[in-house]
Design a protein around this motif. Structure first.
Motif, PDB file in Angstrom:
ATOM      1  N   PRO A 137     -31.696  57.013  17.562  1.00  0.00           N
ATOM      2  CA  PRO A 137     -30.385  57.684  17.569  1.00  0.00           C
ATOM      3  C   PRO A 137     -30.042  58.361  18.902  1.00  0.00           C
ATOM      4  CG  PRO A 137     -31.469  58.048  15.471  1.00  0.00           C
ATOM      5  CD  PRO A 137     -32.467  57.333  16.351  1.00  0.00           C
ATOM      6  N   TRP A 138     -31.003  59.088  19.485  1.00  0.00           N
ATOM      7  CA  TRP A 138     -30.690  59.794  20.735  1.00  0.00           C
ATOM      8  C   TRP A 138     -30.400  58.799  21.863  1.00  0.00           C
ATOM      9  CZ3 TRP A 138     -32.852  59.066  25.443  1.00  0.00           C
ATOM     10  CH2 TRP A 138     -34.090  58.407  25.503  1.00  0.00           C
TER      11      TRP A 138
ATOM     12  N   TYR B 190     -26.760  56.133  25.666  1.00  0.00           N
ATOM     13  CA  TYR B 190     -26.157  54.922  26.225  1.00  0.00           C
ATOM     14  C   TYR B 190     -24.629  55.023  26.208  1.00  0.00           C
ATOM     15  CZ  TYR B 190     -24.625  50.100  26.668  1.00  0.00           C
ATOM     16  OH  TYR B 190     -23.971  48.960  27.071  1.00  0.00           O
ATOM     17  N   TYR B 191     -24.072  55.392  25.045  1.00  0.00           N
ATOM     18  CA  TYR B 191     -22.604  55.425  24.946  1.00  0.00           C
ATOM     19  C   TYR B 191     -22.005  56.589  25.742  1.00  0.00           C
ATOM     20  CZ  TYR B 191     -22.527  51.520  21.763  1.00  0.00           C
ATOM     21  OH  TYR B 191     -22.645  50.263  21.253  1.00  0.00           O
ATOM     22  N   GLU B 192     -22.751  57.644  25.871  1.00  0.00           N
ATOM     23  CA  GLU B 192     -22.275  58.756  26.707  1.00  0.00           C
ATOM     24  C   GLU B 192     -22.177  58.307  28.172  1.00  0.00           C
ATOM     25  OE1 GLU B 192     -21.215  61.553  25.607  1.00  0.00           O
ATOM     26  OE2 GLU B 192     -20.919  62.660  27.478  1.00  0.00           O
ATOM     27  N   ARG B 193     -23.144  57.531  28.591  1.00  0.00           N
ATOM     28  CA  ARG B 193     -23.107  57.024  29.969  1.00  0.00           C
ATOM     29  C   ARG B 193     -21.922  56.082  30.173  1.00  0.00           C
ATOM     30  NH1 ARG B 193     -29.725  56.108  30.405  1.00  0.00           N
ATOM     31  NH2 ARG B 193     -30.208  58.335  30.371  1.00  0.00           N
ATOM     32  N   GLN B 194     -21.617  55.272  29.160  1.00  0.00           N
ATOM     33  CA  GLN B 194     -20.439  54.403  29.262  1.00  0.00           C
ATOM     34  C   GLN B 194     -19.165  55.232  29.359  1.00  0.00           C
ATOM     35  OE1 GLN B 194     -20.968  50.998  29.454  1.00  0.00           O
ATOM     36  NE2 GLN B 194     -23.008  51.863  29.571  1.00  0.00           N
TER      37      GLN B 194
ATOM     38  N   GLU C 145     -25.890  49.667  33.659  1.00  0.00           N
ATOM     39  CA  GLU C 145     -24.929  50.328  32.780  1.00  0.00           C
ATOM     40  C   GLU C 145     -25.578  51.437  31.949  1.00  0.00           C
ATOM     41  OE1 GLU C 145     -26.342  47.591  32.218  1.00  0.00           O
ATOM     42  OE2 GLU C 145     -26.584  47.192  30.096  1.00  0.00           O
ATOM     43  N   GLY C 146     -26.851  51.699  32.169  1.00  0.00           N
ATOM     44  CA  GLY C 146     -27.431  52.913  31.616  1.00  0.00           C
ATOM     45  C   GLY C 146     -28.284  52.781  30.387  1.00  0.00           C
TER      46      GLY C 146
ATOM     47  N   ASP D 243     -40.687  50.280  23.613  1.00  0.00           N
ATOM     48  CA  ASP D 243     -40.599  51.710  23.921  1.00  0.00           C
ATOM     49  C   ASP D 243     -40.249  52.462  22.636  1.00  0.00           C
ATOM     50  OD1 ASP D 243     -40.112  54.263  24.771  1.00  0.00           O
ATOM     51  OD2 ASP D 243     -38.588  53.736  26.269  1.00  0.00           O
ATOM     52  N   PRO D 244     -41.271  52.848  21.868  1.00  0.00           N
ATOM     53  CA  PRO D 244     -40.987  53.529  20.590  1.00  0.00           C
ATOM     54  C   PRO D 244     -40.287  54.861  20.780  1.00  0.00           C
ATOM     55  CG  PRO D 244     -43.349  53.544  21.101  1.00  0.00           C
ATOM     56  CD  PRO D 244     -42.710  52.641  22.103  1.00  0.00           C
ATOM     57  N   GLY D 245     -40.296  55.378  21.995  1.00  0.00           N
ATOM     58  CA  GLY D 245     -39.579  56.635  22.239  1.00  0.00           C
ATOM     59  C   GLY D 245     -38.072  56.448  22.231  1.00  0.00           C
ATOM     60  N   ALA D 246     -37.610  55.245  22.573  1.00  0.00           N
ATOM     61  CA  ALA D 246     -36.171  55.009  22.697  1.00  0.00           C
ATOM     62  C   ALA D 246     -35.650  53.931  21.749  1.00  0.00           C
ATOM     63  CB  ALA D 246     -35.840  54.612  24.142  1.00  0.00           C
TER      64      ALA D 246
END
Lengths: 144, 275
Positions: free
Chosen positions: B99-100, B105-109, B203-204, B233-236
Motif C-alpha cells: 500500500p505505501w 508511486y502515484y504521489e510521484r506521478q 517515473e518513480g 522486494d517484500p518491503g515494497a
C-alpha cells in the motif's frame, strides 16, 4: 516583450526547407516539474552571460519589459554542451552583446527563467535548436 | 581486470578485428527491432560469446529512451511509450505494490516526479541506469562486466563474473553487489545490497533496502538490447514481478564529458504542478 500567438504562428510558417528536424532531446529532469507548457514565451534581448556547463547550458539576456519599461535579466536553459555541439553550436555561436530572439517555455516558479527551444541570432537570422527537453521538434538551420 | 586478462582481452579484440565478420547467422527472436529491413545479427567475440559492444571500427552505444519502463501506465501526463517496453510488461494496476509503495508511486506521478533523486545528480541504481539519458556502454572484461553510464553523475557499475557469491552483511549502496553468469547468450545478473536513496525507474517506481533483482540482458539483433528484471522486494511489493524494455543501439554515440554536479540549477526549481 511577449509576442502574440498570431506572431508565433507566423514564425512557424516562416520555417523553410533549410530547417532540419531533430528528435526531442532527453534530459536529466522532468520537464513538466520545472516548466509550464501552458506558458510559451518569445522574447528578444541582449546576451549578458553564457555558462557552458553540465547538466544544462544557460545563457542570460537583458530583455525590456514592454509594460513597465524596466530591463529584466532572463535565464534560459538549453541541453548539455555536448548535445548542443551535435546540433551545430560552436562555443562562439553566441557571444556576450549578441541580440537574440528566443522561443521557449517559462518556469513554473515565476522566476525570470525558461527552457529555450529555439534561438535566433537577430543580426544574421541564423536559427539554432536548443536541445530542449520539451517534447517537440528542434529546429536548426540557416538564416531565414 | 588482471594484467593477464588485459592481454587476453587485447589479443581477443585484435583477432576479432582481423577476422571480421564473425557474426552469427541465427535469426533474431521475436520482439527485436524488425522493421521490415534485413535484421543484422548481434556481433560475437572470437570464442563465440555474444558481444554487447560494437565491432572494431563501429562506434556506438546503447541509449535507453525516456518512456521505456517496467509497467505500462496510461495515466495522464505519464511518459510511457508502450512500443519500447517488453510485450509481457504488466499494466500499472497489476503491479503488486505494498500500500505505501502504491501511494508513493502515484504521489510521484501527481508531482511530475519533481523530487526525483536523479535530478539531484544521484546515481542511477538498478533498472534506472538502463533508461538514464545519454546512454551507456557495456565493457565485457571476462571476469567482470562493467556498465558505464554517461548521464547522471557519470557513474559505473561492476558485475562480478568470477563465480563469487554475495558477501554477508552488505552495507547498502547505490548499485548494490552484483554477480553474473552467462546462460547461453543471456547475461544474468543477481544483485542485492541496494540503498533506498534512488528511484528504480524514471517515473518513480519505489523500492526498499530489501530489493533483490535478477536482470536478464540479451542482444536479439545488432541494434537491440533486451532488458528484463525480476523485482523481489517484500518491503515494497507483495510478490515478485518482472518487466523491462528494449534499448536501441545508436551508431556514432560515444561517451562524453558529463558531470551533472557541475552547474545543476534544477533542484530548487522543480516545483511540480503548482501554478
Amino acid at each position: 516583450m511577449l509576442l502574440s500567438d498570431m506572431r508565433k504562428a507566423l514564425a512557424v510558417l516562416w520555417t523553410s526547407s533549410t530547417i532540419l528536424i531533430a528528435a526531442p532531446a532527453s534530459a536529466h529532469h522532468s520537464f513538466r516539474a520545472q516548466y509550464d507548457p501552458d506558458q510559451p514565451i518569445t522574447v528578444t534581448g541582449v546576451v549578458t552571460k553564457i555558462d557552458w556547463m553540465n547538466p544544462h547550458v544557460y545563457f542570460y539576456i537583458d530583455v525590456k519589459n514592454e509594460t513597465t519599461g524596466a530591463v529584466e535579466n532572463w535565464g534560459f536553459e538549453m541541453g548539455p554542451p555536448h548535445m548542443l555541439q551535435q546540433r551545430g553550436w560552436k562555443r562562439n555561436s553566441m557571444q556576450i552583446g549578441d541580440e537574440l530572439q528566443v522561443d521557449g517555455t517559462r518556469a513554473r516558479d515565476g522566476s525570470l527563467t525558461a527552457n529555450a527551444r529555439r534561438v535566433m541570432l537577430t543580426a544574421t537570422g541564423q536559427v539554432l535548436g536548443a536541445a530542449s527537453s520539451e517534447g517537440q521538434t528542434i529546429t536548426t538551420g540557416q538564416p531565414q | 581486470m588482471s594484467h593477464r586478462l588485459a592481454i587476453e582481452f587485447t589479443v581477443s579484440a585484435t583477432i576479432l578485428a582481423l577476422s571480421l565478420p564473425v557474426f552469427a547467422q541465427t535469426p533474431a527472436p521475436a520482439g527485436a527491432s524488425t522493421s521490415g529491413a534485413a535484421v543484422r545479427p548481434a556481433p560475437r567475440w572470437p570464442d563465440g560469446r555474444i558481444s554487447f559492444t560494437g565491432p572494431p571500427g563501429e562506434i556506438g552505444n546503447w541509449d535507453g529512451r525516456p518512456g521505456s519502463t517496467l509497467a505500462n501506465n496510461l495515466g495522464e501526463g505519464v511518459i510511457d511509450v508502450f512500443e519500447f517496453n517488453l510485450p509481457t510488461n504488466l499494466n500499472i494496476d497489476r503491479v503488486p505494490f505494498q500500500p505505501w509503495a502504491r501511494e508513493a508511486y502515484y504521489e510521484r506521478q501527481k508531482n511530475f516526479t519533481k523530487d526525483d533523486p536523479h535530478t539531484r545528480c544521484k546515481p542511477s541504481g538498478g533498472p534506472r541506469m538502463f533508461h538514464t539519458p545519454y546512454g551507456f556502454e557495456v565493457l565485457d572484461l571476462v571476469d567482470e562486466v562493467i556498465f558505464v553510464s554517461v548521464g547522471a553523475p557519470h557513474s559505473w557499475r561492476v558485475v562480478h563474473m568470477d563465480g563469487r557469491e554475495h558477501p554477508a552483511n552488505l552495507e547498502p549502496t547505490w548499485f548494490g553487489h552484483s554477480v553474473g553468469r552467462w546462460e547461453g547468450d543471456t547475461l544474468v545478473i543477481d544483485t542485492v545490497g541496494f540503498n533506498d536513496k534512488f528511484w528504480m525507474t524514471r517515473e518513480g517506481m519505489p523500492h526498499t533496502t530489501a530489493l533483490h533483482t535478477i536482470e536478464r540482458i540479451s542482444r536479439p539483433d545488432f541494434n537491440t538490447l533486451r532488458y528484463e528484471v525480476t523485482i523481489d522486494d517484500p518491503g515494497a511489493y507483495t510478490q515478485t514481478w518482472s518487466g523491462g524494455w528494449f534499448i536501441p543501439w545508436v551508431p556514432g554515440n560515444e561517451p562524453f564529458d558529463y558531470l551533472c554536479q557541475e552547474n545543476n540549477l534544477d533542484a530548487a526549481r522543480m516545483v511540480g504542478p503548482r501554478k
